[in-house]
Design a protein around this motif. Structure first.
Motif, PDB file in Angstrom:
ATOM      1  N   THR A 141      35.107  28.762  58.934  1.00  0.00           N
ATOM      2  CA  THR A 141      35.405  29.841  57.987  1.00  0.00           C
ATOM      3  C   THR A 141      36.808  29.678  57.412  1.00  0.00           C
ATOM      4  O   THR A 141      37.020  29.822  56.203  1.00  0.00           O
ATOM      5  N   GLY A 142      37.759  29.370  58.275  1.00  0.00           N
ATOM      6  CA  GLY A 142      39.127  29.190  57.816  1.00  0.00           C
ATOM      7  C   GLY A 142      39.248  28.080  56.789  1.00  0.00           C
ATOM      8  O   GLY A 142      39.901  28.238  55.745  1.00  0.00           O
ATOM      9  N   GLY A 146      40.255  27.945  52.614  1.00  0.00           N
ATOM     10  CA  GLY A 146      41.482  27.277  52.204  1.00  0.00           C
ATOM     11  C   GLY A 146      42.585  27.147  53.232  1.00  0.00           C
ATOM     12  O   GLY A 146      43.702  26.708  52.889  1.00  0.00           O
ATOM     13  N   LEU A 147      42.339  27.480  54.494  1.00  0.00           N
ATOM     14  CA  LEU A 147      43.373  27.317  55.507  1.00  0.00           C
ATOM     15  C   LEU A 147      43.446  25.868  55.973  1.00  0.00           C
ATOM     16  O   LEU A 147      42.423  25.184  56.070  1.00  0.00           O
ATOM     17  N   GLU A 148      44.639  25.417  56.273  1.00  0.00           N
ATOM     18  CA  GLU A 148      44.817  24.092  56.870  1.00  0.00           C
ATOM     19  C   GLU A 148      44.654  24.223  58.374  1.00  0.00           C
ATOM     20  O   GLU A 148      45.355  25.003  59.033  1.00  0.00           O
ATOM     21  N   ILE A 149      43.727  23.468  58.922  1.00  0.00           N
ATOM     22  CA  ILE A 149      43.465  23.521  60.361  1.00  0.00           C
ATOM     23  C   ILE A 149      43.285  22.093  60.862  1.00  0.00           C
ATOM     24  O   ILE A 149      42.307  21.417  60.533  1.00  0.00           O
ATOM     25  N   GLU A 152      47.994  19.304  64.102  1.00  0.00           N
ATOM     26  CA  GLU A 152      49.415  19.612  63.938  1.00  0.00           C
ATOM     27  C   GLU A 152      49.665  21.010  63.379  1.00  0.00           C
ATOM     28  O   GLU A 152      50.678  21.642  63.682  1.00  0.00           O
ATOM     29  N   VAL A 153      48.755  21.496  62.517  1.00  0.00           N
ATOM     30  CA  VAL A 153      48.932  22.780  61.832  1.00  0.00           C
ATOM     31  C   VAL A 153      47.630  23.574  61.919  1.00  0.00           C
ATOM     32  O   VAL A 153      46.559  23.039  61.650  1.00  0.00           O
ATOM     33  N   ASP A 154      47.754  24.843  62.293  1.00  0.00           N
ATOM     34  CA  ASP A 154      46.582  25.734  62.294  1.00  0.00           C
ATOM     35  C   ASP A 154      47.018  27.061  61.689  1.00  0.00           C
ATOM     36  O   ASP A 154      47.640  27.896  62.356  1.00  0.00           O
ATOM     37  N   GLU A 155      46.687  27.247  60.415  1.00  0.00           N
ATOM     38  CA  GLU A 155      47.158  28.420  59.689  1.00  0.00           C
ATOM     39  C   GLU A 155      46.416  29.706  60.050  1.00  0.00           C
ATOM     40  O   GLU A 155      46.768  30.778  59.560  1.00  0.00           O
ATOM     41  N   ARG A 156      45.441  29.625  60.945  1.00  0.00           N
ATOM     42  CA  ARG A 156      44.829  30.851  61.458  1.00  0.00           C
ATOM     43  C   ARG A 156      45.837  31.649  62.278  1.00  0.00           C
ATOM     44  O   ARG A 156      45.679  32.856  62.475  1.00  0.00           O
ATOM     45  N   TYR A 157      46.881  30.973  62.770  1.00  0.00           N
ATOM     46  CA  TYR A 157      47.935  31.630  63.536  1.00  0.00           C
ATOM     47  C   TYR A 157      48.992  32.269  62.637  1.00  0.00           C
ATOM     48  O   TYR A 157      49.921  32.901  63.144  1.00  0.00           O
ATOM     49  N   ASP A 158      48.889  32.096  61.345  1.00  0.00           N
ATOM     50  CA  ASP A 158      49.828  32.697  60.393  1.00  0.00           C
ATOM     51  C   ASP A 158      49.268  34.046  59.971  1.00  0.00           C
ATOM     52  O   ASP A 158      48.217  34.125  59.324  1.00  0.00           O
ATOM     53  N   VAL A 159      49.950  35.141  60.322  1.00  0.00           N
ATOM     54  CA  VAL A 159      49.397  36.477  60.079  1.00  0.00           C
ATOM     55  C   VAL A 159      49.201  36.747  58.595  1.00  0.00           C
ATOM     56  O   VAL A 159      48.216  37.395  58.203  1.00  0.00           O
ATOM     57  N   VAL A 165      42.768  35.491  54.130  1.00  0.00           N
ATOM     58  CA  VAL A 165      41.415  34.966  54.335  1.00  0.00           C
ATOM     59  C   VAL A 165      40.461  36.078  54.745  1.00  0.00           C
ATOM     60  O   VAL A 165      39.330  36.156  54.256  1.00  0.00           O
ATOM     61  N   ALA A 166      40.910  36.951  55.641  1.00  0.00           N
ATOM     62  CA  ALA A 166      40.068  38.073  56.057  1.00  0.00           C
ATOM     63  C   ALA A 166      39.694  38.936  54.854  1.00  0.00           C
ATOM     64  O   ALA A 166      38.547  39.383  54.726  1.00  0.00           O
TER      65      ALA A 166
END
Length: 339
Positions: A141-142, A146-149, A152-159, A165-166
């Motif tokens: 889903t992320g 458009g999230l980078e996952i 090295e980087v997981d933008e799901r951790y960026d509030v 995205v939500a």
């Protein structure tokens, strides 16, 4: 004479105190006295529930006893799980001011901030199936939104980015399903899952569906969070402003090249790796290859809002790769929580 009365008063006080302690300790109490004191001092009360609560402006049919009882259950669970709910109050003071304007900008009702609360407790948790962050977003889903996952980087951790995205998901779900309540339910079981149950049961809305236990409780958990968080004293929660977790002001460091060592990177900025990771949990490793030259915005807390504790700040004269520490952008950024 005064000395005599003082001694007498002291003796009486000691005897009274000893009698009190004997009576109110376990060993000195008879079973009957213990039960009497317990019944006098301890109490659990049924809750007086509101009759006019709504979700995203949509009515809840509390005239249906089963609907009322499902709401009552979540109210009791969250009111009497005091430690968890107190943490909700404390964390929401820091993070709701980040989430609320994003919801408003995207045309998503403010009530959805409570969805993130019940999903994660406003912490960057990972579920057994891999849902991650405040909004518990799955990897697929992320990426779809458009999230980078990657490793090295997981933008799901960026509030901030995960809230965006939500919002995209919820607006799409509302368009597909027709109501915000069904959109919220789909956040738990998927848009297709909700559609399938509506068709199978020939139902028109969430409250007419028979669902699995988790999804059946889902909206009522959000409603309970909304009611309790909006009326703390009504449900027995008392705190001062200073007891709540305050927003932490930050500035942004923009990175458009690789970082070979975030420990050195953080020391050069006057903080340490722990502080860097606390504010940027989306950085998953202690380095960043960044072969594409993407611009990343790294949040750094302003001076006075962190402690180096037992860390030794690096000598500013130490030479680092010029690509490791870019110029500082004097802008205020959002804060994230990796606890």
């Amino acid at each position: 004479m005064n000395t005599y009365f003082r001694k007498a008063a002291l003796i009486v006080t000691l005897i009274s105190g000893a009698s009190f302690l004997t009576y109110y300790t376990y060993d000195g109490m008879t079973d009957d006295n213990f039960r009497m004191v317990f019944n006098e001092k301890y109490g659990i009360y049924a809750l007086s529930l509101p009759e006019d609560i709504t979700f995203a402006g949509e009515e809840i049919p509390f005239e249906d006893p089963e609907i009322y009882e499902r709401f009552d259950r979540e109210m009791l669970v969250n009111t009497y799980w005091q430690s968890q709910t107190m943490l909700f109050y404390k964390r929401s003071n820091r993070y709701f001011e980040i989430i609320e304007p994003i919801l408003k900008k995207n045309g998503v009702p403010d009530d959805f901030k409570y969805l993130s609360l019940i999903e994660s407790g406003l912490t960057n948790v990972v579920s057994p199936v891999g849902a991650t962050g405040f909004w518990q977003i799955m990897e697929g889903t992320g990426k779809d939104f458009g999230l980078e996952i990657n490793k090295e980087v997981d933008e799901r951790y960026d509030v901030v980015k995960s809230t965006e995205v939500a919002c995209k998901y919820l607006k799409e779900a509302k368009k597909e399903l027709g109501t915000w309540t069904l959109a919220a339910a789909s956040y738990n079981m998927g848009i297709n899952g909700v559609k399938k149950q509506l068709e199978r049961q020939e139902a028109k809305g969430y409250y007419g569906l028979t669902l699995n236990s988790e999804t059946a409780r889902y909206i009522f958990r959000i409603l309970a969070a909304k009611e309790i968080m909006s009326n703390p004293e009504k449900y027995g929660f008392h705190f001062r402003e200073k007891d709540l977790y305050q927003p932490i002001p930050t500035y942004v460091v923009k990175v458009d090249s690789s970082v070979s060592n975030f420990g050195k990177f953080s020391h050069k900025l006057g903080i340490n790796y722990r502080i860097l990771k606390y504010h940027n949990p989306w950085l998953r490793y202690d380095y960043l290859p960044n072969k594409s030259g993407k611009v990343y915005e790294i949040q750094i807390p302003k001076e006075g809002h962190f402690s180096l504790a037992d860390s030794e700040p690096m000598d500013p004269s130490i030479d680092l790769d010029s690509s490791s520490v870019p110029p500082i952008s004097d802008t205020t950024g959002a804060v994230t929580d990796s606890l």
